[in-house]
Design a protein around this motif. Structure first.
Motif, PDB file in Angstrom:
ATOM      1  N   THR A  31       0.856  -1.187   0.000  1.00  0.00           N
ATOM      2  CA  THR A  31       0.000   0.000   0.000  1.00  0.00           C
ATOM      3  C   THR A  31       0.888   1.230   0.000  1.00  0.00           C
ATOM      4  OG1 THR A  31      -0.127   0.039   2.411  1.00  0.00           O
ATOM      5  CG2 THR A  31      -1.872  -1.146   1.237  1.00  0.00           C
TER       6      THR A  31
ATOM      7  N   ASP B  61      -3.075  15.924  -7.416  1.00  0.00           N
ATOM      8  CA  ASP B  61      -2.537  14.572  -7.318  1.00  0.00           C
ATOM      9  C   ASP B  61      -1.718  14.496  -6.037  1.00  0.00           C
ATOM     10  OD1 ASP B  61      -3.472  13.290  -9.768  1.00  0.00           O
ATOM     11  OD2 ASP B  61      -2.195  14.753 -10.795  1.00  0.00           O
TER      12      ASP B  61
ATOM     13  N   ALA C  98      -3.392   6.303  -0.925  1.00  0.00           N
ATOM     14  CA  ALA C  98      -4.537   5.386  -0.875  1.00  0.00           C
ATOM     15  C   ALA C  98      -5.834   6.137  -1.117  1.00  0.00           C
ATOM     16  CB  ALA C  98      -4.575   4.692   0.485  1.00  0.00           C
ATOM     17  N   ASP C  99      -6.780   5.449  -1.749  1.00  0.00           N
ATOM     18  CA  ASP C  99      -8.116   6.015  -1.921  1.00  0.00           C
ATOM     19  C   ASP C  99      -8.650   6.423  -0.562  1.00  0.00           C
ATOM     20  OD1 ASP C  99      -7.854   5.405  -4.573  1.00  0.00           O
ATOM     21  OD2 ASP C  99      -9.377   3.835  -4.594  1.00  0.00           O
ATOM     22  N   GLY C 100      -9.366   7.542  -0.556  1.00  0.00           N
ATOM     23  CA  GLY C 100      -9.961   8.013   0.691  1.00  0.00           C
ATOM     24  C   GLY C 100      -9.120   9.033   1.434  1.00  0.00           C
ATOM     25  N   THR C 101      -7.951   9.406   0.894  1.00  0.00           N
ATOM     26  CA  THR C 101      -7.179  10.490   1.505  1.00  0.00           C
ATOM     27  C   THR C 101      -8.030  11.753   1.409  1.00  0.00           C
ATOM     28  OG1 THR C 101      -5.069   9.480   0.897  1.00  0.00           O
ATOM     29  CG2 THR C 101      -5.047  11.844   1.362  1.00  0.00           C
TER      30      THR C 101
ATOM     31  N   THR D 204      -9.570  11.300  -2.261  1.00  0.00           N
ATOM     32  CA  THR D 204      -8.869  10.873  -3.467  1.00  0.00           C
ATOM     33  C   THR D 204      -9.383   9.540  -3.987  1.00  0.00           C
ATOM     34  OG1 THR D 204      -7.166   9.764  -2.162  1.00  0.00           O
ATOM     35  CG2 THR D 204      -6.719  12.048  -2.837  1.00  0.00           C
ATOM     36  N   ALA D 205      -9.224   9.371  -5.280  1.00  0.00           N
ATOM     37  CA  ALA D 205      -9.397   8.085  -5.966  1.00  0.00           C
ATOM     38  C   ALA D 205      -8.176   7.959  -6.859  1.00  0.00           C
ATOM     39  CB  ALA D 205     -10.677   8.071  -6.780  1.00  0.00           C
ATOM     40  N   ASP D 206      -7.399   6.903  -6.664  1.00  0.00           N
ATOM     41  CA  ASP D 206      -6.129   6.745  -7.371  1.00  0.00           C
ATOM     42  C   ASP D 206      -5.210   7.945  -7.144  1.00  0.00           C
ATOM     43  OD1 ASP D 206      -6.841   4.232  -8.442  1.00  0.00           O
ATOM     44  OD2 ASP D 206      -7.917   5.214 -10.095  1.00  0.00           O
TER      45      ASP D 206
ATOM     46  N   ARG E 119      -6.000  11.065  -6.798  1.00  0.00           N
ATOM     47  CA  ARG E 119      -6.452  12.312  -7.426  1.00  0.00           C
ATOM     48  C   ARG E 119      -7.732  12.831  -6.782  1.00  0.00           C
ATOM     49  NH1 ARG E 119      -6.080  13.379 -13.738  1.00  0.00           N
ATOM     50  NH2 ARG E 119      -3.979  13.785 -13.014  1.00  0.00           N
TER      51      ARG E 119
ATOM     52  N   ARG F  97      -4.289  11.858   5.803  1.00  0.00           N
ATOM     53  CA  ARG F  97      -4.556  10.413   5.799  1.00  0.00           C
ATOM     54  C   ARG F  97      -3.885   9.813   7.029  1.00  0.00           C
ATOM     55  NH1 ARG F  97      -7.673   6.500   3.591  1.00  0.00           N
ATOM     56  NH2 ARG F  97      -6.601   4.507   3.575  1.00  0.00           N
TER      57      ARG F  97
END
Length: 186
Positions: A16, A44, A54-57, A75-77, A79, A101
């Motif tokens: 991760t 980004d 990680a997703d969800g930041t 974030t997702a990927d 972004r 995060r």
């Protein structure tokens, strides 16, 4: 091998991304007209090794004039995206960005976003006197502002005329404003 069958009992290693360490900001349009002009802001977020977080930041955005929608997202990927809507005052603004995060926090500032004036909404004419003797001249000053009271952009063309034409003439017939939104003619 068990009973002649090959078993794969190697442990599974899940990698991760680390905590957020860097925010890269892209603003699609850095010059916006006052009063709600919009631009997309793309962020980004990466870890110290350049991997997307990680997703969800959680990413939050703040601007000193205008609005951002959404003001907070995840974030997702790696972004996150928001839309900046310009405020009503001309000048340079900045966006403050925070990525969080699991206790790790990283900050970024996106600057050099310019809010420019809108088109003329009000024109004011001033002169030492509006009663001019036959065959004489007076200098007039024309000042223009947008709907929010900001001086119009330098170089804005304002057409001038005297009506009816038999009462005289004005030169030049079209003037360009200076940096304060003003121009002169006689």
């Amino acid at each position: 091998r068990v009973n002649g069958e090959l078993l794969d009992d190697r442990p599974v290693l899940n990698l991760t991304a680390g905590p957020p360490a860097l925010i890269n900001v892209q603003i699609l349009d850095r010059r916006l007209e006052v009063g709600g002009d919009t631009s997309t802001v793309i962020v980004d977020v990466t870890d110290a090794n350049g991997n997307p977080t990680a997703d969800g930041t959680v990413v939050t955005f703040e601007v000193d004039d205008g609005s951002l929608s959404p003001a907070s997202t995840v974030t997702a990927d790696g972004r996150a995206t928001t839309v900046l809507s310009s405020g009503i005052t001309t000048g340079t603004v900045q966006i403050d960005i925070t990525a969080t995060r699991r206790g790790a926090v990283v900050f970024a500032i996106a600057s050099n976003i310019q809010y420019t004036p809108g088109p003329p909404a009000q024109v004011t004419i001033s002169a030492p006197s509006f009663a001019v003797l036959v065959a004489s001249q007076t200098e007039i000053t024309v000042s223009a502002v947008d709907e929010f009271g900001n001086s119009v952009a330098s170089g804005t063309v304002i057409d001038l005329e005297i009506s009816p034409e038999a009462n005289g003439d004005i030169a030049p017939g079209a003037v360009q404003t200076d940096t304060s939104g003003s121009a002169t003619a006689t």
